[in-house]
Design a protein around this motif. Structure first.
Motif, PDB file in Angstrom:
ATOM      1  N   VAL A 129      -3.969  11.736  -7.132  1.00 21.28           N
ATOM      2  CA  VAL A 129      -3.414  10.228  -7.582  1.00 21.28           C
ATOM      3  C   VAL A 129      -4.786   9.458  -7.375  1.00 21.28           C
ATOM      4  O   VAL A 129      -4.849   8.374  -8.021  1.00 21.28           O
ATOM      5  CB  VAL A 129      -2.298   9.853  -6.643  1.00 21.28           C
ATOM      6  N   GLY A 163       0.891  -1.150  -0.044  1.00 21.48           N
ATOM      7  CA  GLY A 163       0.017  -0.027  -0.005  1.00 21.48           C
ATOM      8  C   GLY A 163       0.675   1.507   0.015  1.00 21.48           C
ATOM      9  O   GLY A 163       0.371   2.502   0.210  1.00 21.48           O
ATOM     10  N   VAL A 164       2.111   0.998  -0.226  1.00 17.75           N
ATOM     11  CA  VAL A 164       2.839   2.374  -0.116  1.00 17.75           C
ATOM     12  C   VAL A 164       2.978   2.996  -1.589  1.00 17.75           C
ATOM     13  O   VAL A 164       3.627   4.087  -1.467  1.00 17.75           O
ATOM     14  CB  VAL A 164       4.380   2.093   0.190  1.00 17.75           C
ATOM     15  N   GLY A 165       2.673   2.543  -2.588  1.00 20.71           N
ATOM     16  CA  GLY A 165       2.641   2.975  -3.936  1.00 20.71           C
ATOM     17  C   GLY A 165       3.348   2.485  -5.056  1.00 20.71           C
ATOM     18  O   GLY A 165       3.648   3.055  -6.000  1.00 20.71           O
ATOM     19  N   LYS A 166       4.109   1.358  -4.782  1.00 22.26           N
ATOM     20  CA  LYS A 166       4.687   0.716  -5.786  1.00 22.26           C
ATOM     21  C   LYS A 166       4.118   0.656  -7.224  1.00 22.26           C
ATOM     22  O   LYS A 166       4.574   1.064  -8.233  1.00 22.26           O
ATOM     23  CB  LYS A 166       4.929  -1.004  -5.368  1.00 22.26           C
ATOM     24  N   THR A 167       2.722   0.178  -7.179  1.00 20.88           N
ATOM     25  CA  THR A 167       2.266  -0.099  -8.583  1.00 20.88           C
ATOM     26  C   THR A 167       1.910   1.461  -9.126  1.00 20.88           C
ATOM     27  O   THR A 167       2.305   1.460 -10.529  1.00 20.88           O
ATOM     28  CB  THR A 167       0.897  -0.810  -8.511  1.00 20.88           C
ATOM     29  N   THR A 168       1.426   2.172  -8.184  1.00 23.93           N
ATOM     30  CA  THR A 168       1.295   3.800  -8.909  1.00 23.93           C
ATOM     31  C   THR A 168       2.568   4.290  -9.531  1.00 23.93           C
ATOM     32  O   THR A 168       2.513   4.808 -10.358  1.00 23.93           O
ATOM     33  CB  THR A 168       0.716   4.397  -7.671  1.00 23.93           C
ATOM     34  N   ASN A 221       7.540   8.249  -0.578  1.00 19.54           N
ATOM     35  CA  ASN A 221       5.906   8.502  -1.271  1.00 19.54           C
ATOM     36  C   ASN A 221       4.961   8.899  -0.280  1.00 19.54           C
ATOM     37  O   ASN A 221       5.067   8.630   1.003  1.00 19.54           O
ATOM     38  CB  ASN A 221       5.392   7.305  -1.958  1.00 19.54           C
ATOM     39  N   LYS A 222       4.082   9.732  -0.490  1.00 26.08           N
ATOM     40  CA  LYS A 222       2.667  10.191   0.259  1.00 26.08           C
ATOM     41  C   LYS A 222       3.418  11.180   1.208  1.00 26.08           C
ATOM     42  O   LYS A 222       2.831  10.935   2.516  1.00 26.08           O
ATOM     43  CB  LYS A 222       2.077   8.980   0.861  1.00 26.08           C
ATOM     44  N   PRO A 228       4.887  13.898  -3.045  1.00 24.75           N
ATOM     45  CA  PRO A 228       3.855  14.164  -2.032  1.00 24.75           C
ATOM     46  C   PRO A 228       2.671  13.489  -1.989  1.00 24.75           C
ATOM     47  O   PRO A 228       2.197  12.739  -3.097  1.00 24.75           O
ATOM     48  CB  PRO A 228       3.389  15.782  -2.465  1.00 24.75           C
ATOM     49  N   PHE A 229       1.734  13.400  -1.051  1.00 25.88           N
ATOM     50  CA  PHE A 229       0.482  12.822  -1.019  1.00 25.88           C
ATOM     51  C   PHE A 229      -0.327  13.658  -1.736  1.00 25.88           C
ATOM     52  O   PHE A 229      -0.338  14.875  -1.701  1.00 25.88           O
ATOM     53  CB  PHE A 229       0.061  12.758   0.419  1.00 25.88           C
ATOM     54  N   ASP A 230      -1.191  13.391  -2.850  1.00 28.84           N
ATOM     55  CA  ASP A 230      -1.701  14.193  -3.779  1.00 28.84           C
ATOM     56  C   ASP A 230      -3.131  13.433  -4.009  1.00 28.84           C
ATOM     57  O   ASP A 230      -2.999  12.157  -4.765  1.00 28.84           O
ATOM     58  CB  ASP A 230      -0.974  14.085  -5.023  1.00 28.84           C
ATOM     59  N   LEU A 237      -6.970   7.381 -10.203  1.00 28.33           N
ATOM     60  CA  LEU A 237      -7.069   5.848  -9.941  1.00 28.33           C
ATOM     61  C   LEU A 237      -8.531   5.592 -10.224  1.00 28.33           C
ATOM     62  O   LEU A 237      -8.805   4.528 -10.863  1.00 28.33           O
ATOM     63  CB  LEU A 237      -6.587   5.376  -8.479  1.00 28.33           C
TER      64      LEU A 237
HETATM   65  N1  LIG Z   1       1.372  10.172  -3.945  1.00 26.73           N
HETATM   66  C1  LIG Z   1       0.160   9.676  -3.449  1.00 26.73           C
HETATM   67  N2  LIG Z   1      -0.735  10.251  -3.150  1.00 26.73           N
HETATM   68  C2  LIG Z   1      -2.087   9.974  -2.769  1.00 26.73           C
HETATM   69  N3  LIG Z   1      -2.287   8.589  -2.964  1.00 26.73           N
HETATM   70  C3  LIG Z   1      -1.415   7.672  -3.270  1.00 26.73           C
HETATM   71  C4  LIG Z   1      -0.244   8.339  -3.877  1.00 26.73           C
HETATM   72  N4  LIG Z   1       0.681   6.944  -4.040  1.00 26.73           N
HETATM   73  C5  LIG Z   1      -0.240   5.886  -3.970  1.00 26.73           C
HETATM   74  N5  LIG Z   1      -1.405   6.324  -3.466  1.00 26.73           N
HETATM   75  C6  LIG Z   1      -2.515   5.490  -3.306  1.00 26.73           C
HETATM   76  O1  LIG Z   1      -2.317   4.593  -2.442  1.00 26.73           O
HETATM   77  C7  LIG Z   1      -2.855   3.350  -2.631  1.00 26.73           C
HETATM   78  C8  LIG Z   1      -1.836   2.143  -2.870  1.00 26.73           C
HETATM   79  O2  LIG Z   1      -0.920   2.340  -3.850  1.00 26.73           O
HETATM   80  P1  LIG Z   1      -0.536   1.144  -4.483  1.00 26.73           P
HETATM   81  O3  LIG Z   1       0.196   1.633  -5.818  1.00 26.73           O
HETATM   82  O4  LIG Z   1      -1.655   0.250  -4.781  1.00 26.73           O
HETATM   83  O5  LIG Z   1       0.601   0.550  -3.548  1.00 26.73           O
HETATM   84  P2  LIG Z   1       1.222  -0.835  -3.587  1.00 26.73           P
HETATM   85  O6  LIG Z   1       1.551  -1.310  -4.920  1.00 26.73           O
HETATM   86  O7  LIG Z   1       2.659  -0.422  -2.843  1.00 26.73           O
HETATM   87  O8  LIG Z   1       0.529  -1.638  -2.653  1.00 26.73           O
HETATM   88  C9  LIG Z   1      -3.755   3.607  -3.958  1.00 26.73           C
HETATM   89  O9  LIG Z   1      -5.029   3.774  -3.374  1.00 26.73           O
HETATM   90  C10 LIG Z   1      -3.012   4.715  -4.644  1.00 26.73           C
HETATM   91  O10 LIG Z   1      -3.824   5.596  -5.350  1.00 26.73           O
END
Ligand SMILES: Nc1ncnc2c1ncn2[C@@H]1O[C@H](COP(=O)(O)OP(=O)(O)O)[C@@H](O)[C@H]1O
Ligand SMILES: [Mg+2]
Length: 259
Positions: free
Chosen positions: A196, A11-16, A164-165, A191-193, A200
């Motif tokens: 994003v 949930g830290v943002g790897k896929t994003t 991230n975030k 930044p947390f934004d 999604l």
């Molecule tokens: N910079 C950001 N600002 C706000 N939300 C974010 C940011 N990066 C990721 N997210 C959100 O966090 C959640 C988890 O991201 P995800 O990419 O699925 O994480 P992971 O792949 O590490 O499990 C998603 O809802 C995504 O939209």
């Protein structure tokens, strides 16, 4: 160059980051392919708004097809290799990954599952370099140290940490603190934004959806660092950052409408 995007926590943002960084590198003119290495919980394709594929990474691993048969081109021009969401592929053995990835004639960005399970370790050993994603909190950073140590044990270069975030709150760990604790450079701060989260829900990567958002700018800066291609931060954004206009407006409004 094969780069893995890993993390200690989910949930830290790897896929994003994989999706958006890949698209930003593509927009800067780099030949890049993003690959969904999270074969147990794949969602890179979902972020791109695509669900149904004839061929996926799992069929490649099971040697039914060649890698190029599982390569798709998104409407943005981004090349990607999805993983199948079907339960029937739950037993696919990702330890075979390393064998064929070297054949790809492009730069590869691999999205990975969190932590140090069998799947993420097989990605780790397939990479030339890993980038570790973390949020600016102690448990995330502690888990990220394990990934960094494991990469070094495997002899894989650690390209740095992507923070991230970031909300710029006093309870968050600072960049220097994290670099000191992990003995690793923080190469990007995103930044947390809310854009994003909106992107999604629209299934449109933020670097495509909001080209002037703060998260987009940070991701392009990272894409530029990794690819060596030039990216100029739009001038008025530098101005916005300098004066933190949004913050100023909030404070100004509170003078008249105290809450
Ligand atoms: N910079 C950001 N600002 C706000 N939300 C974010 C940011 N990066 C990721 N997210 C959100 O966090 C959640 C988890 O991201 P995800 O990419 O699925 O994480 P992971 O792949 O590490 O499990 C998603 O809802 C995504 O939209
Ligand atoms: Mg993910």
């Amino acid at each position: 160059m094969i780069r893995g995007i890993l993390s200690g926590k989910g949930g830290v943002g790897k896929t994003t980051i994989t999706t958006n960084l890949g698209l930003a590198m593509h927009k800067l003119g780099e030949d890049v392919v993003v690959l969904d290495g999270d074969i147990k919980n794949p969602n890179l394709g979902l972020q791109l708004g695509l669900f149904n594929y004839n061929k996926t990474l799992q069929e490649v691993i099971e040697r039914q097809i060649s890698l190029l048969e599982a390569l798709y081109i998104h409407e943005t021009g981004l090349r990607f290799i999805p993983a199948h969401i079907s339960l029937k592929f739950l037993e696919t053995d990702s330890s075979r990954l390393k064998g064929f990835l070297k054949d790809i004639p492009y730069n590869l960005l691999i999205d990975s599952p969190p932590g140090l399970n069998k799947e993420s370790l097989s990605i780790l050993e397939s990479c030339d370099e890993v980038l570790v994603v973390s949020e600016p909190f102690l448990p995330d950073v502690t888990d990220c140290i394990k990934t960094i140590e494991m990469a070094r044990e495997f002899g894989v270069k650690v390209g740095g940490i992507i923070l991230n975030k970031i909300r710029n709150k006093d309870y968050e760990l600072g960049k220097e603190e994290i670099e000191g604790t992990t003995n690793t450079k923080v190469i990007s701060t995103i930044p947390f934004d809310e854009n994003v989260l909106r992107s999604l829900s629209l299934k449109n990567p933020v670097v495509n959806y909001k080209t002037l958002s703060e998260s987009t700018v940070s991701i392009f800066q990272l894409a530029s660092l990794l690819s060596g291609k030039e990216y100029k931060v739009p001038r008025f954004l530098e101005f916005r950052r300098l004066f933190q206009i949004q913050d100023f407006q909030n404070k100004f409004l509170r003078l008249f409408y105290p809450i």
